[in-house]
Scaffold this motif. Structure first.
Motif, PDB file in Angstrom:
ATOM      1  N   HIS A 204       0.874  -1.178   0.000  1.00 46.52           N
ATOM      2  CA  HIS A 204       0.000   0.000   0.000  1.00 46.52           C
ATOM      3  C   HIS A 204       0.910   1.227   0.000  1.00 46.52           C
ATOM      4  N   ASP A 205       0.953   1.941  -1.124  1.00 47.14           N
ATOM      5  CA  ASP A 205       1.888   3.052  -1.302  1.00 47.14           C
ATOM      6  C   ASP A 205       1.179   4.145  -2.102  1.00 47.14           C
ATOM      7  N   PRO A 206       0.223   4.859  -1.470  1.00 50.42           N
ATOM      8  CA  PRO A 206      -0.633   5.808  -2.203  1.00 50.42           C
ATOM      9  C   PRO A 206       0.115   6.907  -2.943  1.00 50.42           C
ATOM     10  N   SER A 207       1.190   7.425  -2.361  1.00 53.05           N
ATOM     11  CA  SER A 207       1.889   8.539  -3.004  1.00 53.05           C
ATOM     12  C   SER A 207       2.554   8.109  -4.307  1.00 53.05           C
ATOM     13  N   SER A 208       3.044   6.877  -4.360  1.00 52.07           N
ATOM     14  CA  SER A 208       3.628   6.372  -5.608  1.00 52.07           C
ATOM     15  C   SER A 208       2.543   5.941  -6.583  1.00 52.07           C
ATOM     16  N   ALA A 209       1.469   5.339  -6.062  1.00 55.53           N
ATOM     17  CA  ALA A 209       0.367   4.892  -6.920  1.00 55.53           C
ATOM     18  C   ALA A 209      -0.266   6.068  -7.654  1.00 55.53           C
ATOM     19  N   ALA A 210      -0.255   7.248  -7.051  1.00 54.16           N
ATOM     20  CA  ALA A 210      -0.866   8.417  -7.675  1.00 54.16           C
ATOM     21  C   ALA A 210      -0.198   8.776  -8.997  1.00 54.16           C
ATOM     22  N   HIS A 211       1.074   8.459  -9.152  1.00 55.75           N
ATOM     23  CA  HIS A 211       1.756   8.721 -10.421  1.00 55.75           C
ATOM     24  C   HIS A 211       1.159   7.863 -11.529  1.00 55.75           C
ATOM     25  N   PHE A 212       0.901   6.591 -11.240  1.00 52.29           N
ATOM     26  CA  PHE A 212       0.369   5.676 -12.243  1.00 52.29           C
ATOM     27  C   PHE A 212      -1.125   5.883 -12.487  1.00 52.29           C
ATOM     28  N   SER A 213      -1.853   6.238 -11.452  1.00 48.37           N
ATOM     29  CA  SER A 213      -3.306   6.379 -11.598  1.00 48.37           C
ATOM     30  C   SER A 213      -3.728   7.745 -12.130  1.00 48.37           C
ATOM     31  N   ASP A 214      -2.989   8.809 -11.758  1.00 48.78           N
ATOM     32  CA  ASP A 214      -3.419  10.163 -12.094  1.00 48.78           C
ATOM     33  C   ASP A 214      -2.335  11.029 -12.715  1.00 48.78           C
ATOM     34  N   GLY A 215      -1.191  10.447 -13.022  1.00 50.27           N
ATOM     35  CA  GLY A 215      -0.129  11.240 -13.630  1.00 50.27           C
ATOM     36  C   GLY A 215       0.511  12.226 -12.684  1.00 50.27           C
ATOM     37  N   ALA A 216       0.375  12.000 -11.380  1.00 51.15           N
ATOM     38  CA  ALA A 216       0.978  12.903 -10.398  1.00 51.15           C
ATOM     39  C   ALA A 216       2.499  12.899 -10.551  1.00 51.15           C
ATOM     40  N   PRO A 217       3.166  14.012 -10.261  1.00 52.80           N
ATOM     41  CA  PRO A 217       4.630  14.056 -10.368  1.00 52.80           C
ATOM     42  C   PRO A 217       5.278  13.003  -9.470  1.00 52.80           C
ATOM     43  N   GLN A 218       6.393  12.493  -9.895  1.00 51.41           N
ATOM     44  CA  GLN A 218       7.123  11.518  -9.090  1.00 51.41           C
ATOM     45  C   GLN A 218       7.737  12.223  -7.885  1.00 51.41           C
ATOM     46  N   HIS A 219       7.534  11.658  -6.710  1.00 53.39           N
ATOM     47  CA  HIS A 219       8.133  12.259  -5.524  1.00 53.39           C
ATOM     48  C   HIS A 219       9.626  11.964  -5.470  1.00 53.39           C
ATOM     49  N   ARG A 220      10.316  12.590  -4.537  1.00 51.54           N
ATOM     50  CA  ARG A 220      11.794  12.578  -4.510  1.00 51.54           C
ATOM     51  C   ARG A 220      12.381  11.173  -4.434  1.00 51.54           C
ATOM     52  N   LYS A 221      11.734  10.262  -3.706  1.00 55.88           N
ATOM     53  CA  LYS A 221      12.261   8.910  -3.548  1.00 55.88           C
ATOM     54  C   LYS A 221      11.484   7.897  -4.371  1.00 55.88           C
ATOM     55  N   PHE A 222      10.867   8.360  -5.470  1.00 57.10           N
ATOM     56  CA  PHE A 222       9.979   7.517  -6.267  1.00 57.10           C
ATOM     57  C   PHE A 222      10.676   6.261  -6.790  1.00 57.10           C
ATOM     58  N   ALA A 223      11.874   6.414  -7.326  1.00 58.96           N
ATOM     59  CA  ALA A 223      12.562   5.285  -7.960  1.00 58.96           C
ATOM     60  C   ALA A 223      12.797   4.123  -7.004  1.00 58.96           C
ATOM     61  N   ALA A 224      12.948   4.441  -5.716  1.00 57.02           N
ATOM     62  CA  ALA A 224      13.202   3.392  -4.721  1.00 57.02           C
ATOM     63  C   ALA A 224      11.975   3.120  -3.848  1.00 57.02           C
ATOM     64  N   ALA A 225      10.820   3.659  -4.239  1.00 60.50           N
ATOM     65  CA  ALA A 225       9.609   3.492  -3.436  1.00 60.50           C
ATOM     66  C   ALA A 225       9.181   2.029  -3.405  1.00 60.50           C
ATOM     67  N   PRO A 226       8.527   1.592  -2.334  1.00 63.02           N
ATOM     68  CA  PRO A 226       8.114   0.185  -2.222  1.00 63.02           C
ATOM     69  C   PRO A 226       7.265  -0.298  -3.390  1.00 63.02           C
ATOM     70  N   LEU A 227       6.297   0.512  -3.833  1.00 62.74           N
ATOM     71  CA  LEU A 227       5.436   0.081  -4.936  1.00 62.74           C
ATOM     72  C   LEU A 227       6.217  -0.048  -6.227  1.00 62.74           C
ATOM     73  N   VAL A 228       7.081   0.902  -6.517  1.00 63.60           N
ATOM     74  CA  VAL A 228       7.856   0.880  -7.759  1.00 63.60           C
ATOM     75  C   VAL A 228       8.800  -0.321  -7.772  1.00 63.60           C
ATOM     76  N   THR A 229       9.436  -0.578  -6.657  1.00 58.09           N
ATOM     77  CA  THR A 229      10.321  -1.746  -6.550  1.00 58.09           C
ATOM     78  C   THR A 229       9.542  -3.037  -6.776  1.00 58.09           C
ATOM     79  N   ALA A 230       8.357  -3.129  -6.165  1.00 58.73           N
ATOM     80  CA  ALA A 230       7.536  -4.328  -6.322  1.00 58.73           C
ATOM     81  C   ALA A 230       7.029  -4.475  -7.753  1.00 58.73           C
ATOM     82  N   LEU A 231       6.688  -3.360  -8.383  1.00 60.22           N
ATOM     83  CA  LEU A 231       6.210  -3.418  -9.770  1.00 60.22           C
ATOM     84  C   LEU A 231       7.304  -3.893 -10.719  1.00 60.22           C
TER      85      LEU A 231
END
Length: 261
Positions: free
Chosen positions: A214-241
């Motif tokens: 459950h990683d809402p701040s990272s999921a928002a990039h994929f669901s709504d095109g929200a800007p990637q946050h500072r630690k996006f590349a290493a975020a739990p959701l991105v790593t799992a994806l």
């Protein structure tokens, strides 16, 4: 076979977020297809932040089918670019523009699903966002050609009970398609609230093929095109994806090799 079908049950997290996330982390060229019969245009309005399809999409593919034109050419012609990358192609085929349109698509699915299957011959994998499971299930022809059909759900009792009710609908659609050649699996989001993925798999009698945090701040990039946050590349959701996309791509590649052999 180079087709991955994604669906979800009522009360579960958004399947489109997973579809976009997988397409953007896929290790090979990939085509994301919006086949949600509800016609929400979720990718165009979400990740692509309101981008116009320019008239392109599944209905134009249906017209090509009606006119007996080459469907593989029609599919590629109707695609938009999902993301600009330095390496692999990431394409997007827009979906239905009205909810009723899906009801007139029954005669197209068999040939279109076969076209998706044959895109593996040109090293293009296909990820299909089929939306939520409805009372009629998913198109049998699509399931028949899917190397992996994934059902997304949360770990709550509500999500598990909804899956228990709706998974038989999926099984019935697979039987109507003379049996799917590939696997069916679960992707569990936010496990442990309260049930663990292993418990859910046992209760539903379906293999759990991936777990996502459950990683809402990272999921928002994929669901709504929200800007990637500072630690996006290493975020739990991105790593799992990334890990999940690599695993699923391997399943598709292996299935294609088996069909060819």
């Amino acid at each position: 076979m180079a087709v991955l079908v994604l669906t979800s049950c009522s009360g579960s997290p958004g399947v489109t977020t997973l579809a976009v996330g997988l397409a953007l982390t896929w290790p090979r060229p990939v085509l994301l297809v919006d086949a949600d019969p509800g016609a929400p245009q979720a990718v165009l309005a979400g990740y692509l932040t309101g981008r116009s399809a320019g008239g392109k999409g599944l209905l134009r593919v249906a017209e090509a089918h009606r006119d007996r034109r080459d469907l593989r050419e029609a599919v590629v012609d109707q695609c938009l670019t999902l993301a600009e990358t330095d390496g692999d192609r990431r394409l997007f085929l827009p979906g239905f523009t009205r909810p009723g349109s899906a009801g007139h698509f029954a005669g197209v699915w068999d040939d279109l699903a076969d076209t998706f299957d044959r895109l593996g011959d040109v090293d293009l994998d296909v990820v299909v966002d089929a939306g939520r499971l409805g009372p009629l299930g998913l198109p049998p022809a699509l399931l028949e050609r899917s190397a992996l059909t994934v059902v997304l759900l949360g770990s709550s009792l509500r999500a598990v009970l909804a899956a228990r009710v709706q998974l038989p609908v999926l099984a019935e659609a697979q039987r109507a398609g003379h049996g799917a050649r590939g696997r069916t699996g679960l992707v569990v989001v936010d496990e442990g609230h309260p049930y663990r993925a292993a418990e859910i798999g046992r209760a539903l009698g379906v293999e759990v093929v991936a777990r996502l945090p459950h990683d809402p701040s990272s999921a928002a990039h994929f669901s709504d095109g929200a800007p990637q946050h500072r630690k996006f590349a290493a975020a739990p959701l991105v790593t799992a994806l990334r890990s999940t996309a690599s695993t699923f791509a391997g399943v598709l590649q292996q299935s294609t090799a088996l069909v060819r052999s």
